[in-house]
Scaffold this motif. Structure first.
Motif, PDB file in Angstrom:
ATOM      1  N   VAL A 113     -32.846  -5.561 -39.230  1.00 38.32           N
ATOM      2  CA  VAL A 113     -34.164  -4.933 -39.153  1.00 38.32           C
ATOM      3  C   VAL A 113     -34.451  -4.479 -37.720  1.00 38.32           C
ATOM      4  CG1 VAL A 113     -36.649  -5.279 -39.440  1.00 38.32           C
ATOM      5  CG2 VAL A 113     -35.048  -6.299 -41.072  1.00 38.32           C
ATOM      6  N   ASN A 114     -34.921  -3.230 -37.597  1.00 38.94           N
ATOM      7  CA  ASN A 114     -35.315  -2.697 -36.294  1.00 38.94           C
ATOM      8  C   ASN A 114     -36.490  -1.740 -36.510  1.00 38.94           C
ATOM      9  OD1 ASN A 114     -35.554  -1.438 -33.770  1.00 38.94           O
ATOM     10  ND2 ASN A 114     -33.361  -1.674 -33.348  1.00 38.94           N
ATOM     11  N   LEU A 115     -37.673  -2.315 -36.471  1.00 43.85           N
ATOM     12  CA  LEU A 115     -38.884  -1.534 -36.719  1.00 43.85           C
ATOM     13  C   LEU A 115     -39.153  -0.533 -35.600  1.00 43.85           C
ATOM     14  CD1 LEU A 115     -41.018  -4.549 -37.934  1.00 43.85           C
ATOM     15  CD2 LEU A 115     -40.074  -2.761 -39.390  1.00 43.85           C
ATOM     16  N   GLU A 116     -38.769  -0.901 -34.375  1.00 40.36           N
ATOM     17  CA  GLU A 116     -38.983  -0.010 -33.237  1.00 40.36           C
ATOM     18  C   GLU A 116     -38.138   1.256 -33.371  1.00 40.36           C
ATOM     19  OE1 GLU A 116     -38.779  -0.035 -28.322  1.00 40.36           O
ATOM     20  OE2 GLU A 116     -38.250  -1.840 -29.458  1.00 40.36           O
ATOM     21  N   ALA A 117     -36.908   1.098 -33.861  1.00 40.27           N
ATOM     22  CA  ALA A 117     -36.034   2.263 -34.045  1.00 40.27           C
ATOM     23  C   ALA A 117     -36.645   3.241 -35.043  1.00 40.27           C
ATOM     24  CB  ALA A 117     -34.653   1.812 -34.518  1.00 40.27           C
ATOM     25  N   GLN A 118     -37.180   2.728 -36.139  1.00 39.90           N
ATOM     26  CA  GLN A 118     -37.821   3.591 -37.136  1.00 39.90           C
ATOM     27  C   GLN A 118     -39.050   4.278 -36.558  1.00 39.90           C
ATOM     28  OE1 GLN A 118     -39.856   1.678 -40.472  1.00 39.90           O
ATOM     29  NE2 GLN A 118     -38.988   3.203 -41.871  1.00 39.90           N
TER      30      GLN A 118
END
Length: 334
Positions: free
Chosen positions: A271-276
């Motif tokens: 999971v990488n919310l910042e990338a999205q």
């Protein structure tokens, strides 16, 4: 006082003119469900300030060389059928959401539709007849419900390359019964070669362009990545004098979200919310202010908002993630 009133009127008229110039298609790609749509399901769509929804009934093919498209059967989920699409549209309309009707094909095991290709003339003819039956059923529905946009196909490059005359004839047939705006959803690496843009109203692009090799790309990384693609997209718009519509756009909430955005690989599970969030911000910043850009439909939006997405989700949906706030803030501007 008279001068002051004139200035006020001038300001209001100028504001209205500017607003009309920058209004965009701020859409969500509404995923078909087993159940009927209710008003409560649409509230999150309006809450994110969307003004359009792509409604997506489905047809199914056994494999890439099989000519028969199975569609509108009682074995499908309700939202995938004609009756379901119509019911979704009616409920969305009640909440002032405009419609792009976008019938799509699903190949068994999720194989890429762009590789659908028949091995002989007999099967090509069978595929053409089957696709005509499929797409005309929904062209009739699009006219019946006065859908603002009808998408004639999604990511079907080999079908188009091999049978260009069929597609020209198909577009003419659709225009005989449907009087709204037409587009086709070309894959990000296909749209430059699509031969019939002059016959449509929008150049449709599924915008999964690679924009960054970084694990957690910054907005600046992605803005730089778009510098390779944006001039090509703009040039095509200029050549055909048609606006660009991102028939799909979006990123997964995973590491390397901007590297190969089209991938739905299950092994991508970090999971990488910042990338999205950063990839999405850069896309908005790159395109939404351009007058040759019509807007787009984020991929993808599920019916039961409270049960999907979330901070541990690695998939495309923006629902219940930080990027949902990005959509809300961007959509309200346009």
């Amino acid at each position: 006082m008279k001068l002051f009133k004139l200035l006020i009127v001038f300001f209001i008229l100028s504001f209205q003119a500017c607003s009309s110039q920058i209004e965009k298609i701020n859409g969500v790609s509404f995923v078909a469900s087993r159940e009927a749509l209710k008003k409560v399901h649409v509230k999150p769509v309006t809450s994110v300030n969307a003004n359009y929804a792509a409604v997506m009934p489905f047809g199914f093919i056994k494999n890439l060389n099989h000519p028969e498209i199975v569609h509108n059967t009682d074995r499908q989920w309700f939202g995938e059928t004609r009756a379901g699409a119509k019911q979704y549209i009616e409920v969305l309309r009640e909440q002032q959401i405009k419609i792009m009707l976008k019938p799509q094909i699903w190949v068994w095991h999720g194989e890429f539709t762009g590789y659908i290709e028949m091995k002989d003339e007999t099967n090509w003819k069978l595929l053409e007849d089957s696709y005509t039956s499929f797409i005309m059923e929904y062209a009739l529905l699009a006219q019946e419900v006065n859908a603002e946009i009808f998408c004639i196909g999604t990511e079907l490059e080999k079908f188009i390359v091999n049978r260009p005359k069929y597609w020209n004839n198909l577009i003419a047939k659709i225009k005989n019964i449907y009087k709204g705006k037409l587009t086709y959803a070309a894959n990000w690496d296909e749209f430059k070669r699509t031969p019939f843009w002059s016959d449509l109203d929008f150049i449709g692009v599924d915008a999964y362009f690679p924009v960054s090799e970084s694990k957690t790309p910054t907005v600046e990384d992605c803005l730089n990545g778009w510098k390779e693609h944006k001039p090509v997209i703009k040039a095509l718009s200029s050549t055909f004098k048609k606006p660009i519509l991102f028939t799909e756009f979006g990123y997964r909430s995973v590491d390397y979200a901007g590297k190969e955005p089209w991938k739905s690989d299950r092994s991508m599970n970090q999971v990488n919310l910042e990338a999205q969030t950063n990839t999405t911000k850069a896309l908005f910043e790159t395109f939404w202010n351009e007058d040759w850009f019509a807007g787009g439909f984020v991929w993808k939006w599920f019916v039961n908002h409270n049960k999907v997405g979330g901070l541990d989700n690695t998939q495309f949906t923006p629902q219940n993630k930080p990027v949902e706030t990005v959509l809300r803030e961007q959509f309200i501007k346009f």
